[in-house]
Design a protein around this motif. Structure first.
Motif, PDB file in Angstrom:
ATOM      1  N   LEU A 181      82.490 136.040 109.150  1.00 26.48           N
ATOM      2  CA  LEU A 181      82.912 134.534 109.197  1.00 26.48           C
ATOM      3  C   LEU A 181      81.817 133.637 108.477  1.00 26.48           C
ATOM      4  O   LEU A 181      80.641 133.969 108.484  1.00 26.48           O
ATOM      5  CB  LEU A 181      82.719 133.920 110.807  1.00 26.48           C
ATOM      6  N   SER A 182      82.253 132.515 107.974  1.00 24.37           N
ATOM      7  CA  SER A 182      81.117 131.824 107.437  1.00 24.37           C
ATOM      8  C   SER A 182      80.223 131.075 108.619  1.00 24.37           C
ATOM      9  O   SER A 182      80.670 130.872 109.662  1.00 24.37           O
ATOM     10  CB  SER A 182      81.946 130.322 106.913  1.00 24.37           C
ATOM     11  N   PRO A 183      78.943 130.854 108.130  1.00 22.42           N
ATOM     12  CA  PRO A 183      78.126 130.291 109.252  1.00 22.42           C
ATOM     13  C   PRO A 183      78.554 128.913 109.683  1.00 22.42           C
ATOM     14  O   PRO A 183      77.949 128.478 110.712  1.00 22.42           O
ATOM     15  CB  PRO A 183      76.814 130.385 108.440  1.00 22.42           C
ATOM     16  N   VAL A 184      79.480 128.101 108.924  1.00 21.51           N
ATOM     17  CA  VAL A 184      79.680 126.832 109.397  1.00 21.51           C
ATOM     18  C   VAL A 184      81.374 126.775 109.581  1.00 21.51           C
ATOM     19  O   VAL A 184      81.974 127.231 108.808  1.00 21.51           O
ATOM     20  CB  VAL A 184      79.297 125.757 108.245  1.00 21.51           C
ATOM     21  N   ALA A 185      81.545 126.143 110.724  1.00 17.31           N
ATOM     22  CA  ALA A 185      83.048 125.712 111.038  1.00 17.31           C
ATOM     23  C   ALA A 185      83.162 124.249 110.967  1.00 17.31           C
ATOM     24  O   ALA A 185      82.237 123.605 110.797  1.00 17.31           O
ATOM     25  CB  ALA A 185      83.547 126.158 112.372  1.00 17.31           C
ATOM     26  N   ARG A 186      84.420 123.704 111.019  1.00 13.91           N
ATOM     27  CA  ARG A 186      84.849 122.182 110.752  1.00 13.91           C
ATOM     28  C   ARG A 186      85.715 122.204 111.904  1.00 13.91           C
ATOM     29  O   ARG A 186      86.802 122.519 112.128  1.00 13.91           O
ATOM     30  CB  ARG A 186      85.362 121.929 109.285  1.00 13.91           C
ATOM     31  N   VAL A 187      85.507 120.983 112.774  1.00  9.48           N
ATOM     32  CA  VAL A 187      86.203 120.546 114.062  1.00  9.48           C
ATOM     33  C   VAL A 187      86.594 119.275 113.212  1.00  9.48           C
ATOM     34  O   VAL A 187      86.242 118.068 113.014  1.00  9.48           O
ATOM     35  CB  VAL A 187      85.187 120.149 115.019  1.00  9.48           C
ATOM     36  N   ASP A 188      88.007 119.098 113.319  1.00 10.99           N
ATOM     37  CA  ASP A 188      88.771 118.076 112.985  1.00 10.99           C
ATOM     38  C   ASP A 188      88.314 116.669 113.404  1.00 10.99           C
ATOM     39  O   ASP A 188      88.219 116.918 114.696  1.00 10.99           O
ATOM     40  CB  ASP A 188      90.265 117.981 113.016  1.00 10.99           C
ATOM     41  N   GLY A 189      87.925 115.704 112.912  1.00  9.72           N
ATOM     42  CA  GLY A 189      87.735 114.519 113.469  1.00  9.72           C
ATOM     43  C   GLY A 189      86.167 114.536 113.988  1.00  9.72           C
ATOM     44  O   GLY A 189      85.618 113.383 114.126  1.00  9.72           O
ATOM     45  N   TYR A 190      85.340 115.515 113.924  1.00 11.64           N
ATOM     46  CA  TYR A 190      84.022 115.359 114.289  1.00 11.64           C
ATOM     47  C   TYR A 190      82.966 115.776 113.172  1.00 11.64           C
ATOM     48  O   TYR A 190      81.943 115.380 113.237  1.00 11.64           O
ATOM     49  CB  TYR A 190      83.883 116.103 115.567  1.00 11.64           C
ATOM     50  N   GLY A 191      83.541 116.758 112.519  1.00  7.51           N
ATOM     51  CA  GLY A 191      82.664 117.098 111.552  1.00  7.51           C
ATOM     52  C   GLY A 191      82.314 118.994 111.528  1.00  7.51           C
ATOM     53  O   GLY A 191      82.923 119.380 112.423  1.00  7.51           O
ATOM     54  N   PRO A 192      81.418 119.028 110.772  1.00  3.71           N
ATOM     55  CA  PRO A 192      80.914 120.617 110.699  1.00  3.71           C
ATOM     56  C   PRO A 192      79.839 120.982 112.131  1.00  3.71           C
ATOM     57  O   PRO A 192      79.210 120.289 112.545  1.00  3.71           O
ATOM     58  CB  PRO A 192      80.193 120.598 109.290  1.00  3.71           C
ATOM     59  N   VAL A 193      79.918 122.326 112.310  1.00  2.00           N
ATOM     60  CA  VAL A 193      79.251 122.718 113.186  1.00  2.00           C
ATOM     61  C   VAL A 193      78.758 124.185 112.994  1.00  2.00           C
ATOM     62  O   VAL A 193      79.618 124.918 112.361  1.00  2.00           O
ATOM     63  CB  VAL A 193      79.890 122.662 114.734  1.00  2.00           C
ATOM     64  N   LEU A 194      77.603 124.761 113.404  1.00  2.00           N
ATOM     65  CA  LEU A 194      77.415 126.213 113.204  1.00  2.00           C
ATOM     66  C   LEU A 194      78.510 127.034 113.886  1.00  2.00           C
ATOM     67  O   LEU A 194      78.847 126.718 115.080  1.00  2.00           O
ATOM     68  CB  LEU A 194      75.759 126.502 113.554  1.00  2.00           C
ATOM     69  N   THR A 195      78.900 128.027 113.284  1.00  2.00           N
ATOM     70  CA  THR A 195      80.012 128.756 114.010  1.00  2.00           C
ATOM     71  C   THR A 195      79.257 129.460 115.298  1.00  2.00           C
ATOM     72  O   THR A 195      80.238 129.554 116.293  1.00  2.00           O
ATOM     73  CB  THR A 195      80.411 129.931 113.148  1.00  2.00           C
ATOM     74  N   ASP A 196      78.068 129.837 115.459  1.00  2.00           N
ATOM     75  CA  ASP A 196      77.620 130.270 116.442  1.00  2.00           C
ATOM     76  C   ASP A 196      77.434 129.289 117.800  1.00  2.00           C
ATOM     77  O   ASP A 196      77.339 129.654 118.845  1.00  2.00           O
ATOM     78  CB  ASP A 196      76.218 130.662 116.550  1.00  2.00           C
ATOM     79  N   GLN A 197      77.770 127.830 117.583  1.00  2.00           N
ATOM     80  CA  GLN A 197      77.675 126.949 118.204  1.00  2.00           C
ATOM     81  C   GLN A 197      79.160 126.711 119.093  1.00  2.00           C
ATOM     82  O   GLN A 197      79.260 125.726 119.902  1.00  2.00           O
ATOM     83  CB  GLN A 197      76.948 125.701 118.042  1.00  2.00           C
ATOM     84  N   LEU A 198      80.132 127.375 118.400  1.00  2.00           N
ATOM     85  CA  LEU A 198      81.499 126.817 118.848  1.00  2.00           C
ATOM     86  C   LEU A 198      81.830 127.110 120.199  1.00  2.00           C
ATOM     87  O   LEU A 198      82.519 126.368 120.775  1.00  2.00           O
ATOM     88  CB  LEU A 198      82.498 127.699 117.915  1.00  2.00           C
TER      89      LEU A 198
END
Length: 334
Positions: A181-198
């Motif tokens: 997995l990429s280290p960064v995910a994207r939450v629609d409407g809020y922005g990027p977040v570290l994948t480990d923090q999902l």
């Protein structure tokens, strides 16, 4: 979360582009600049700033995690004194709590009458109702705060969350057959977040995982309405409205038929397809229908616009390419 097609998305608690690059090494900044140059050339400033946030996180995930831990120690909510008959509220929340609060305010504000003010004023009123509900005060029955808690004291709480939070994850195939997995995910409407923090963001949510979307696996249909699977692939392929330099998320757009839908066409015409639909905001749709803008889709996902003045633009999933008009080309050749 944030309304359906044609309606605005969630209110952002902080403006995009707030992440700083000063703590990155010179080498990482150079790499970020290379990626950002294309975004600045082909995207509007708002969308480019969202790209900055994602690139900064991806450039140094360890540094981003360290800064997140530091920010967690500074979480707080403060209600200030009364000035001009009002109080100011400031807060720094856990990301999951912040998303939940935003969803709750949006849901309650939508149930309040328009006489309570504009969208922002109704959200402020909604926060007050949340507080009064928690304090045991009776709230109006039409507000979506759930049923009575069974204690008989008038307090009402909702179990579960009814809003939808869309998270985009990307990855690469590993040599062992797995997916990294990429280290960064994207939450629609809020922005990027570290994948480990999902896990923190999605705490308390019911998670539904959609498989990898394959454009070859979607067949054209005869119905005017766009199937849900086709819509999801459109949103993944073209994340923004395909009008030139638009920054509106395609999730809040209507899917417009590039070649107008013919309700008299024979069965099997397959007019609704990935090759004949485009995510357009209501304003862009009006420009295409009434203001003289012409739209062609020479291949699926690639959109060619011609303005009433003859300017041409090619819109791809990565942004907009502006072309010189024929008159300017002739002038340059001369």
């Amino acid at each position: 979360m944030g309304g359906g097609p044609g309606r605005p998305g969630p209110v952002l608690a902080r403006p995009p582009g707030h992440l700083e690059t000063k703590e990155l090494s010179a080498e990482k900044c150079r790499g970020l600049d290379r990626h950002l140059a294309a975004a600045l050339a082909h995207q509007n400033p708002q969308r480019a700033l969202r790209t900055v946030d994602r690139l900064v996180l991806a450039a140094d995930p360890d540094l981003a995690e360290q800064k997140a831990r530091q920010a967690a120690r500074a979480r707080d909510v403060r209600v200030f004194g009364i000035i001009d008959g009002h109080t100011d509220v400031w807060g720094r929340l856990d990301p999951g709590d912040g998303v939940a609060l935003d969803e709750a305010l949006a849901r309650i504000a939508a149930a309040l009458p328009e006489s309570d003010g504009d969208h922002g004023q109704r959200r402020a009123k909604a926060l007050g109702w949340l507080a009064r509900n928690a304090n045991g005060e009776t709230v109006p029955d039409h507000l979506p705060l759930g049923s009575d808690n069974g204690i008989g004291d008038g307090r009402r709480f909702r179990r579960g969350r009814s809003a939808e939070l869309v998270v985009h994850l990307t990855g690469t195939a590993g040599a062992d057959g797995g997916v990294e997995l990429s280290p960064v995910a994207r939450v629609d409407g809020y922005g990027p977040v570290l994948t480990d923090q999902l896990g923190t963001v999605l705490a308390g949510c019911q998670v539904k995982v959609h498989p990898i979307l394959d454009t070859a696996d979607v067949v054209p249909v005869d119905s005017y309405q766009v199937p849900e699977r086709m819509r999801r692939i459109q949103e993944a392929r073209n994340p923004s409205c395909v009008f030139p330099f638009s920054g509106i998320s395609s999730r809040y757009c209507d899917l417009d038929h590039t070649i107008p839908f013919d309700h008299q066409a024979p069965a099997g015409a397959g007019q609704t397809s990935l090759a004949n639909t485009a995510p357009l905001s209501r304003k862009a749709h009006r420009a295409k229908t009434h203001a003289g803008w012409r739209l062609d889709q020479p291949e699926p996902g690639l959109y060619q616009w011609t303005s009433p003045a003859g300017f041409q633009y090619t819109v791809t999933p990565h942004g907009t390419i502006a072309h010189p008009t024929p008159a300017r080309e002739q002038q340059a050749a001369a």
